[in-house]
Design a protein around this motif. Structure first.
Motif, mmCIF file in Angstrom:
data_model
loop_
_atom_site.group_PDB
_atom_site.id
_atom_site.type_symbol
_atom_site.label_atom_id
_atom_site.label_comp_id
_atom_site.label_asym_id
_atom_site.label_seq_id
_atom_site.Cartn_x
_atom_site.Cartn_y
_atom_site.Cartn_z
ATOM 1 N N ASP A 222 0.795 -1.229 0.000
ATOM 2 C CA ASP A 222 0.000 0.000 0.000
ATOM 3 C C ASP A 222 0.831 1.285 0.000
ATOM 4 O O ASP A 222 0.299 2.369 -0.222
ATOM 5 C CB ASP A 222 -0.952 0.016 1.213
ATOM 6 N N ILE A 223 2.136 1.175 0.257
ATOM 7 C CA ILE A 223 2.950 2.415 0.226
ATOM 8 C C ILE A 223 3.475 2.686 -1.183
ATOM 9 O O ILE A 223 4.202 3.645 -1.410
ATOM 10 C CB ILE A 223 4.127 2.403 1.248
ATOM 11 N N ALA A 224 3.093 1.851 -2.139
ATOM 12 C CA ALA A 224 3.611 1.959 -3.515
ATOM 13 C C ALA A 224 3.478 3.372 -4.058
ATOM 14 O O ALA A 224 2.422 3.999 -3.954
ATOM 15 C CB ALA A 224 2.878 0.982 -4.428
ATOM 16 N N GLY A 225 4.572 3.879 -4.601
ATOM 17 C CA GLY A 225 4.554 5.188 -5.249
ATOM 18 C C GLY A 225 4.571 6.363 -4.284
ATOM 19 O O GLY A 225 4.358 7.503 -4.700
ATOM 20 N N ALA A 226 4.844 6.123 -3.007
ATOM 21 C CA ALA A 226 4.854 7.240 -2.043
ATOM 22 C C ALA A 226 5.914 8.267 -2.437
ATOM 23 O O ALA A 226 6.997 7.912 -2.895
ATOM 24 C CB ALA A 226 5.119 6.719 -0.633
ATOM 25 N N ASP A 227 5.572 9.552 -2.255
ATOM 26 C CA ASP A 227 6.546 10.629 -2.501
ATOM 27 C C ASP A 227 7.452 10.804 -1.294
ATOM 28 O O ASP A 227 8.616 11.163 -1.425
ATOM 29 C CB ASP A 227 5.805 11.949 -2.765
ATOM 30 N N VAL A 228 6.874 10.625 -0.122
ATOM 31 C CA VAL A 228 7.640 10.766 1.125
ATOM 32 C C VAL A 228 7.309 9.588 2.032
ATOM 33 O O VAL A 228 6.145 9.172 2.104
ATOM 34 C CB VAL A 228 7.252 12.085 1.860
ATOM 35 N N CYS A 229 8.319 9.029 2.696
ATOM 36 C CA CYS A 229 8.083 8.029 3.756
ATOM 37 C C CYS A 229 8.671 8.584 5.050
ATOM 38 O O CYS A 229 9.844 8.990 5.065
ATOM 39 C CB CYS A 229 8.819 6.720 3.477
ATOM 40 N N ILE A 230 7.880 8.604 6.093
ATOM 41 C CA ILE A 230 8.418 9.032 7.391
ATOM 42 C C ILE A 230 8.377 7.829 8.325
ATOM 43 O O ILE A 230 7.320 7.221 8.524
ATOM 44 C CB ILE A 230 7.633 10.214 7.991
#
Ligand code: TXD
Length: 319
Positions: A68-76
């Motif tokens: 579900d995090i696919a294509g995230a611009d930012v990961c914190i």
């Protein structure tokens, strides 16, 4: 234009607060990931129900699946275990190193183009480990500590001088621990450096020394009061500030744990230094001139970070 996607890895106290801030600041859609089932889904549903009241359209999704995090611009990243009273940041090393392995691999597989901000402690070692496990370029992986440490310093200084917090700037370098280096020569009220303010009779060296000490121990002071966890409002606000600098290409000059490749005479490690954050991630490490005392304190802090990295290397993460 499609909305930005912000993946929050860890849906605990800081993760939930980050999600709330991302929503209220209109930063984009949010995916809250955690290994605990139900918590990210519950927080996401609760936060989605803020939308109608706040007039915010950002969508939140809670998940236990990295896909579900696919294509995230930012990961914190806040995944891991927080400090309990009596526990040092370093005690967390073994547990959180293995968490960084899982998170790094998840990001590598699903969001390799993201800008990654690590918050998990012990910060300088965890951001290094997260970069190693994710394999992302060094300029796309940073650690959040300096923004928080300097915010604590600014708060205490504003109280001391009786001025608006907005007018106080402060500089904190080095590792996120008791060896951090608040630099008073580069800390100001509306441009007037602290040593000049001392000369003007606004404070004394002793009182400033006490504030520096309180800043260094700022995290522990809150842990001792809360008893069941560590600070999360100011850490989340600080993390969001960095995410916003990247997403909006603000070119903010912020103290971050950044990878050094010769700057400040250091190579191959992450430690807190001033950097420019923009659409290119860490666009520049800013090398300011340090006096002998600050240089020596910075080296002590770097040595403490190196010790943690040696301890990391001795831990078998395949277990
Ligand atoms: O300045 C700084 N960098 C910091 C760092 C300031 C304050 C706190 N700092 C550190 O952030 C703290 O020592 C912790 O290591 C992290 C997160 O703090 P938080 O207060 O959010 O901790 P919580 O509430 O315990 O949340 C951690 C969540 C929790 O929901 C766990 O279930 C989850 O992390 N967790 C995981 N998520 C994903 N994947 C894995 N493997 C995992 N393991 C635990």
């Amino acid at each position: 234009m499609a909305r930005n996607k912000i993946a929050l890895i860890g849906a605990g106290n800081i993760g939930g607060t980050l999600a709330h801030l991302a929503l209220t600041r209109d930063l984009g859609d949010v995916v809250l990931f955690d290994v605990v089932e139900g918590v990210p889904q519950g927080k996401a549903l609760d936060l989605n129900q803020c939308g109608p009241v706040e007039g915010k359209d950002g969508n939140l999704k809670g998940t236990n699946d990295y896909a579900d995090i696919a294509g995230a611009d930012v990961c914190i990243v806040t995944a891991g275990v927080a400090r309990k009273p009596g526990m040092s940041r370093d005690d967390l090393l073994g547990i959180n190193l293995k968490v960084m392995k899982a998170v790094g691999e998840g990001i590598k597989a699903h969001a390799p183009n993201a800008f990654v901000i690590c918050i998990t402690n012990p910060l300088d070692a965890m951001v290094w480990a997260l970069r190693e496990f994710s394999g992302l370029p060094h300029h796309m992986v940073v650690g959040m500590a300096g923004v928080l440490d300097s915010a604590r310093f600014r708060h205490f200084l504003a109280e001391e001088f009786g001025v608006s917090k907005q007018d106080v700037t402060a500089f904190v370098l080095g590792g996120h621990g008791d060896t951090m280096v608040p630099v008073i020569e580069y800390s100001t009220v509306a441009g007037i450096p602290i040593p000049a303010l001392i000369k003007m009779g606004w404070s004394t060296q002793e009182r400033i020394d006490a504030i520096v000490d309180r800043t260094r121990k700022g995290g522990g002071e809150i842990v001792a009061l809360l008893k069941t966890g560590s600070a999360y409002y100011a850490p989340a606000t600080s993390g969001i500030e960095m995410a916003e600098a990247y997403l909006k290409d603000k070119k903010r000059l912020l103290p971050c744990a950044a990878y050094l490749d010769g700057q400040y005479g250091q190579k191959g490690l992450y430690v807190g230094v001033p950097v420019i954050l923009g659409a290119g991630g860490v666009e520049k490490v800013v090398e300011i001139e340090l006096n002998d005392k600050a240089k020596a304190n910075f080296q002590t802090s770097v040595d403490a970070v190196k010790e943690l990295m040696v301890a990391c290397a001795a831990i078998d993460t395949s277990l």
